[in-house]
Motif scaffolding. Sequence first.
Motif, PDB file in Angstrom:
ATOM      1  N   GLN A  65     -10.797-137.732  79.805  1.00  0.00           N
ATOM      2  CA  GLN A  65     -11.063-139.052  79.223  1.00  0.00           C
ATOM      3  C   GLN A  65     -12.308-139.028  78.350  1.00  0.00           C
ATOM      4  O   GLN A  65     -12.323-139.605  77.250  1.00  0.00           O
ATOM      5  N   LEU A  66     -13.353-138.366  78.816  1.00  0.00           N
ATOM      6  CA  LEU A  66     -14.577-138.300  78.019  1.00  0.00           C
ATOM      7  C   LEU A  66     -14.343-137.526  76.729  1.00  0.00           C
ATOM      8  O   LEU A  66     -14.821-137.920  75.659  1.00  0.00           O
ATOM      9  N   SER A  67     -13.594-136.434  76.798  1.00  0.00           N
ATOM     10  CA  SER A  67     -13.317-135.658  75.584  1.00  0.00           C
ATOM     11  C   SER A  67     -12.524-136.476  74.575  1.00  0.00           C
ATOM     12  O   SER A  67     -12.791-136.421  73.369  1.00  0.00           O
ATOM     13  N   ILE A 125     -24.726-133.611  80.565  1.00  0.00           N
ATOM     14  CA  ILE A 125     -24.313-134.730  81.415  1.00  0.00           C
ATOM     15  C   ILE A 125     -23.632-134.155  82.644  1.00  0.00           C
ATOM     16  O   ILE A 125     -22.657-133.403  82.519  1.00  0.00           O
ATOM     17  N   THR A 126     -24.135-134.484  83.815  1.00  0.00           N
ATOM     18  CA  THR A 126     -23.530-133.976  85.048  1.00  0.00           C
ATOM     19  C   THR A 126     -23.189-135.126  85.977  1.00  0.00           C
ATOM     20  O   THR A 126     -23.990-136.036  86.187  1.00  0.00           O
ATOM     21  N   TYR A 161     -18.809-146.267  84.026  1.00  0.00           N
ATOM     22  CA  TYR A 161     -19.692-146.969  83.084  1.00  0.00           C
ATOM     23  C   TYR A 161     -20.011-146.093  81.867  1.00  0.00           C
ATOM     24  O   TYR A 161     -20.151-146.618  80.749  1.00  0.00           O
ATOM     25  N   LEU A 162     -20.129-144.795  82.056  1.00  0.00           N
ATOM     26  CA  LEU A 162     -20.359-143.906  80.913  1.00  0.00           C
ATOM     27  C   LEU A 162     -19.222-144.028  79.911  1.00  0.00           C
ATOM     28  O   LEU A 162     -19.445-144.208  78.695  1.00  0.00           O
ATOM     29  N   LEU A 177     -27.778-145.209  75.740  1.00  0.00           N
ATOM     30  CA  LEU A 177     -26.581-145.185  76.590  1.00  0.00           C
ATOM     31  C   LEU A 177     -26.981-145.208  78.059  1.00  0.00           C
ATOM     32  O   LEU A 177     -26.415-145.975  78.859  1.00  0.00           O
ATOM     33  N   PHE A 178     -27.934-144.376  78.425  1.00  0.00           N
ATOM     34  CA  PHE A 178     -28.376-144.329  79.819  1.00  0.00           C
ATOM     35  C   PHE A 178     -28.960-145.670  80.261  1.00  0.00           C
ATOM     36  O   PHE A 178     -28.667-146.147  81.378  1.00  0.00           O
TER      37      PHE A 178
END
Length: 377
Positions: free
Chosen positions: A163-165, A260-261, A312-313, A330-331
Motif C-alpha cells: 500500500q505504501l509503495s 521508516i520502520t 495514519y502514515l 508528516l510525522f
Amino acid sequence: MKLLLTIISLSCTLLSVCAQSNSTTSAAFNVHTPQDDTPPQVHISADKHLLHISLNDQVGLDTLWFNEDIIIPPKDTSYTFSRPKSHSNMYWLKATDLKGNTYEETFALDERGQLQRGVIPVSQPKAIASMFDASYYALMIGVQNYEDDEIEDLTYPVEDMIQLSHTLINLYTFEPENVQLLSNPTKSEIERKLDELKEIVGEQDNLLIFYAGHGYWNEDSQTGSWLPANARLDKASTWVRNSTVRDYIKEINSKHTLLITDACFGGSIFSSRGVSSDELMTYNALYNAPSRRAMTSGNLQTVPDQSKFMSYLLAYLADNRDDFFPAENLFNRLKLPVINNTNQATIPQYGVIQDVGDEGGDFIFIKRQASATKAPE
C-alpha cells in the motif's frame, strides 16, 4: 529569504476564490478562462533595503517563486521582501496562474535600488532545479512469515508495504522502476539490496527505506535489530543489526535518506539526538542541506501487528494537498493520532540517525502535479 510583510489582501480579481461562493461568478469564470493565455502582470520596485512585488491575474495565481522561496498558493497580490545580502544583487522571479500561464524574469538591482532588466539570462536557481530533477528511490521491506517457530508470524507487513509503495508511485515522484519490494526476505537478500543501492543512488538523489516486521532489543548490549524471514531467535548472527543499517545509510551517497520502520523497538535506531524546529525553514533550505532521518512507530517498546502508525502514515500521505511535504511535517501530523488511538501508549519517534552525514535538512515528498509544473530550465 524571509517574507517580512504582507501588504494587501487578496484582490477581487482572483476569480477562483469568488467562484466558490457565487454561482453567477462561477459561470462567468468558466466561460472566459479557457481562452486566457495572458501571463500574470508583475510590477517590481525597490529601495535601498526592500523589494516590492505586485501581482495581478484575471484567473488567479497558482504559484509564486522568488529566488529559492516558494509560495503555494500566493495568499496576497502584493509582497515586500528584504533585499538579500548578496554581492551580485541578482534575483529570480516566476509567477504562474491557474491556467498555467507564466511570467518569469531574472533581474538585478544596483546600490540605489534601480532595476536593471534584461541583463541576465533567465534561468532557474540550481537548488530549485535539483529538487525537481532528483530521482526518488525506495527499498520496501515487509516480513511477516518466519521460518523459526519461536517467532510469531505477523499479518499485515507485506500488505502495508504494498500500500505504501502504491501511494509513493501514484501520488509522489517515485517512478515504479525505482521502487523495489522485498516480501519476506532473508538477511542476505536485505543486505544485497542495500549493497546495490550504494551503486545506484547518486549524490543528488533521495532514498526512502521502509521496514515492517519484528524487531528485537538486546537489553544487555543496548542494541536493536530487524528480524528477517530466516532469523533465529537464539542466533543473533541471523539478525540485521541497526548498526549495520546505519553503516549502509552512511555509505549510500544520497542527498536525503529517510528510514521508516514499523517494528517493535524501532526507536533503537536513534543514538541520542532528536529533531528540533527552532526556526521555520523554506522548502529549498530544507532540501539543500543533506539529511539522514528516521521515523519509527515506537521507541523501545512493542507495537501491535495491526498498526495505527501505518494507518495514519498512509492516510496522511494520501490526503496531503501540499505540493511539498517534509517528512517532519508528516510525522507531526500523525504523532498525536497514533498516541491517542493505541492502548499500549505507542509513541512514534522522529529524529536524526547519528554519525551518518545529517546536516540539518529534511526528506521532502514532492507531489506529482508539482513536478509536472516545474519551471523550465
